[in-house]
Scaffold this motif. Structure first.
Motif, mmCIF file in Angstrom:
data_model
loop_
_atom_site.group_PDB
_atom_site.id
_atom_site.type_symbol
_atom_site.label_atom_id
_atom_site.label_comp_id
_atom_site.label_asym_id
_atom_site.label_seq_id
_atom_site.Cartn_x
_atom_site.Cartn_y
_atom_site.Cartn_z
ATOM 1 N N GLN A 405 0.750 -1.005 0.069
ATOM 2 C CA GLN A 405 -0.073 -0.072 0.032
ATOM 3 C C GLN A 405 0.858 1.319 -0.013
ATOM 4 N N TYR A 414 -6.677 4.029 -1.262
ATOM 5 C CA TYR A 414 -7.878 5.028 -0.941
ATOM 6 C C TYR A 414 -8.732 5.474 -2.018
ATOM 7 N N GLN A 418 -12.555 5.086 -2.900
ATOM 8 C CA GLN A 418 -13.471 6.342 -3.392
ATOM 9 C C GLN A 418 -14.024 5.872 -4.453
ATOM 10 N N LEU A 425 -16.232 7.789 4.126
ATOM 11 C CA LEU A 425 -14.730 7.584 4.162
ATOM 12 C C LEU A 425 -14.105 8.948 4.717
ATOM 13 N N ALA A 428 -7.927 10.358 3.636
ATOM 14 C CA ALA A 428 -7.046 9.303 3.785
ATOM 15 C C ALA A 428 -5.918 9.434 4.849
ATOM 16 N N TYR A 431 -6.431 7.120 7.954
ATOM 17 C CA TYR A 431 -6.215 5.870 7.838
ATOM 18 C C TYR A 431 -4.774 5.405 7.605
ATOM 19 N N LEU A 435 -5.122 1.300 6.237
ATOM 20 C CA LEU A 435 -6.568 1.164 5.460
ATOM 21 C C LEU A 435 -6.779 -0.416 5.187
ATOM 22 N N CYS A 436 -5.558 -0.944 4.535
ATOM 23 C CA CYS A 436 -5.635 -2.288 4.109
ATOM 24 C C CYS A 436 -5.714 -3.320 5.078
ATOM 25 N N VAL A 440 -10.589 0.966 7.706
ATOM 26 C CA VAL A 440 -11.904 1.451 7.217
ATOM 27 C C VAL A 440 -13.051 0.428 7.645
#
Length: 776
Positions: A405, A414, A418, A425, A428, A431, A435-436, A440
């Protein structure tokens, strides 16, 4: 006398003028209506109440059984098509009997007058009320054709209890639409509106009243329909009807979801994409799973099934039991926002393949690394060292995913979320690289849509829940067909849960490309799989967010996923490769080094095949396996190769960070020996890879406290080649110290921006910059 005649004439003229000038009133659309939700085969799922708590469905006259229409006219108003809305002679007889002789109360309401009473809720037990009803009936006849008035009557007439209109009555009592009513059913319903309380078909005590009325009507009916005399036996039997309490209440979570934003419908009939058989099967499988695992604290689960070809939802269970308040059963798990854990990782890998960062066999590093203030850890808090992208995804390693990422270019992960329409959300920066890893929150519907995009070649399409809804013809492309296939091809190798023992993830002979997720604190367990033309998503957890160590994706949700696949996808022989037309894909298979995933060099002993996207996938010759000359006398690395004197030996030149991980794991490696003393620095420098600084990071500003020296230290680390023992560090060309290749050097910082240079013990160099800001 003359004056009276004049007044009467004036009143008559006023009445005529009023009749001519009166406005056109609304009819049955004046009242709210119910909605009848049916499955894809037309089976009733739920009949909702209208806003006034009545069951009322609109039905056009042409969709009502002719025998019901004829029976109603015969019973209620046989001269309906021959009078102007009011039967003057009948009114006169009724007035004389009711108000003059007072022998009995007699009604003379035509169908138009009854529509007027129902439409304006007129009380007709007084002369004033009756006159108002007559005027309204004349008004209706003035503006509407007879067929329209009859249609309004059949849609407003009371049929017992809170049931109004023939369509609602037919659906409630006989579980069929009004166009399918038989003669006995039609004659039974035709007599109800005249006395809906006493003749309510659902009241056991009311059957005698209903029976007498319908037998009387049948006697009149066979005068004009003699062929129906054979039905006499039916009118001697009790009427088999379903009471309103027996109406189905299927798929409550989906129906409640649709009711929140009711789909448009002209007659209140909402044809959903749900298959009732699949729905009932899903609910039963979930109940059984929860019952088996109750001792572990597993009390709730949710699931959905999505057809990837049509993007139609075929089954949805938002909880294990809609009616259980202890598990908050009425919450819809398919629309609730929850952390997906690792269930989003496949899309990081797919995006990385699209951006040319990896191919399935690319070597990745499952080793500790700090990203600013974020230090990700694996679920098992261990490190595997070098691992292929294929295995890193299958094993759901957090560190390789976070590293991928971080390496993604625009649009990053991100940006993909989106574009995919993931709701609510935050920015960015909120997170970061979490995020991954489940940072989220997504809904099950959103997650299922993403996995369906993999099955559809990278095109995201809206999920359809109502038949007839127009879907986007091509959807939105979020990934390439090549990356989508490669991701599914990896996920099919994810071994099944231990409860479904087989060598590969297959059910009924179908391959299953699946992934799990476990959220932080063991609050959510996920499993989602693609098999044949179906995506099935499963969630196990508590709606109150309470964690449970049993909530692990593979062990808590995985078995439920495979049970649902076995129950809902019975077809045999499907493979992930069947989703793609390879003649249209830019894909090739090549031989790569089994250890590194790169093109095999001369000294790579083991190879395997890997998919490759020509022109995009990264590819280079493997440099880990190298042959170096060895001095026979000393056993050290010789400066140059001399046939007969310095035999070549193959060693693995792993980077220093991976060497450290191997040592942490207790793995003994055959590292290359050091150069002999006679070898000059230039020769050593040209024989390997330069170091890469991993700390400090040039993109960060280090804010440090200035009052304590120990709080002003920044670690200097670098990844060096496998033959390096020591690293030497310089700041603005001033030597500041040295460290072992796998150990940090702690530098006491000062305010400013500096050039940092590292040189290994073979003279190979790397550099970066560091920015420091002192704070109090």
């Amino acid at each position: 006398m003359k004056r009276g005649i004049a007044v009467a004439a004036a009143l008559l003229a006023l009445a005529a003028a009023a009749w001519l000038l009166c406005s056109r009133p609304a009819l049955e659309e004046y009242y709210p209506h119910s909605r009848a939700y049916v499955d894809t085969h037309g089976r009733l799922l739920r009949l909702t109440l209208a806003a006034d708590q009545r069951y009322r469905l609109f039905c056009p006259l042409e969709q009502i059984a002719p025998n019901l229409i004829d029976a109603t006219l015969l019973y209620e108003d046989k001269d309906f098509y021959h009078h102007p809305g009011v039967d003057i002679l009948a009114l006169a007889r009724a007035f004389w009997t009711t108000y003059i002789t007072r022998s009995r109360r007699v009604g003379a309401s035509t169908i138009a007058m009854q529509v007027a009473r129902l439409r304006w809720r007129i009380r007709t037990n007084t002369i004033a009320g009756k006159l108002r009803q007559i005027l309204r009936a004349l008004q209706l006849t003035r503006h509407y054709p007879k067929a329209r008035i009859l249609e309004a009557y059949l849609n407003l007439a009371p049929y017992g209890g809170n049931i109004e209109g023939i369509q609602a009555a037919s659906l409630v009592y006989f579980n069929k639409s009004a166009d399918r009513l038989t003669v006995p059913e039609a004659l039974s319903l035709a007599v109800v509106p005249q006395n809906p309380v006493q003749r309510n078909p659902a009241r056991p005590k009311g059957f005698d009243h209903l029976q007498a009325a319908r037998k009387h009507l049948f006697a009149r009916w066979i005068e004009t329909h003699p062929r129906d005399r054979q039905l006499t036996a039916f009118f001697d039997r009790p009427l088999a009807v379903r009471p309103p309490a027996g109406l189905p209440f299927a798929a409550p979570h989906l129906i409640d979801y649709l009711e929140a934003t009711p789909p448009g419908s002209t007659n209140g009939r909402v044809p959903t994409t749900l298959d009732l058989n699949r729905q009932l099967t899903m609910q039963a499988v979930i109940r059984n799973h929860v019952a088996r695992r109750a001792a572990e604290g597993i009390t709730n689960a949710a699931a959905l099934a999505l057809d990837t070809r049509s993007m139609t939802l075929t089954a949805l269970a938002g909880s294990a039991d809609f009616f259980n308040p202890r598990i908050q059963g009425q919450v819809n798990g398919a629309t609730a926002r929850r952390s997906p854990g690792s269930a989003l990782k496949p899309f990081v890998y797919a995006l990385a393949m699209d951006q040319g960062l990896i191919h399935p066999m690319s070597l990745m590093k499952d080793s500790p690394r700090r990203y600013g203030g974020f230090t990700p850890e694996n679920f098992d808090q261990r490190f595997l060292g070098p691992v292929s992208a294929h295995d890193a995804l299958i094993l759901s390693r957090n560190l390789p995913a976070a590293n991928l990422q971080a390496r993604l270019g625009e649009p990053g992960f991100y940006g993909l979320l989106q574009r995919a329409g993931i709701g609510e959300l935050r920015p960015a920066a909120h997170y970061g690289l979490a995020l991954c890893l489940g940072g989220v929150e997504v809904t099950m519907l959103e997650l299922a849509g993403l996995y369906a995009a993999l099955a559809n070649g990278g095109r995201l399409q809206p999920i359809r829940m109502v038949k007839g809804e127009m879907a986007a013809p091509s959807g939105i492309r979020i990934l390439s067909p090549e990356a989508s296939f490669l991701t599914l091809d990896i996920l099919k190798d994810n071994p099944p849960p231990s409860s479904h023992r087989q060598p590969l993830a297959t059910i009924q002979g179908n391959e299953v490309a699946w992934k799990t997720g476990t959220s932080h604190g063991f609050r959510d367990a996920w499993a989602i799989g693609v098999s044949r033309d179906m995506v099935i998503a499963v969630w196990v957890g508590n709606f109150n967010g309470k964690g449970n160590r049993a909530f692990v994706g593979r062990s808590a949700a995985g078995p439920l996923l495979f049970d649902l696949l076995a129950a809902l996808v019975p077809e045999r022989g499907w493979r992930v490769a069947d989703t793609m037309n390879f003649s249209q894909l830019n894909l090739k298979q090549i031989e790569v080094c089994a250890t590194t995933g790169e093109l095999p060099g001369h000294h790579c002993l083991h190879t395997k095949k890997s998919w490759f996207i020509p022109g995009i996938s990264p590819i280079r010759v493997c440099t880990v396996h190298r042959a170096v000359p060895i001095d026979r006398a000393t056993g050290l690395r010789a400066c140059r190769y001399e046939p007969g004197h310095t035999p070549l030996a193959v060693f693995d030149f792993w980077p220093s960070d991976l060497l450290a991980v191997f040592r942490m794991a207790g793995v003994s490696l055959k590292t290359p020996p050091p150069f002999g003393k006679a070898c000059d620095l230039d020769r050593r420098a040209g024989a390997g890879q330069p170091p890469v600084v991993t700390s400090p990071q040039a993109e960060l500003v280090y804010a440090l406290q200035s009052d304590r020296a120990t709080h002003r230290q920044i670690p200097f680390t670098a990844v060096a080649d496998g033959d390096v023992r020591r690293l030497y560090w310089f700041v603005d060309n001033s030597y500041v110290g040295n460290s072992a290749s796998q150990q940090p050097l702690m530098w006491t910082a000062r305010s400013g921006k500096f050039d940092v240079r590292v040189v290994d013990d073979h003279g190979r160099a790397g550099h970066t910059t560091v920015s420091v800001q002192m704070v109090r």
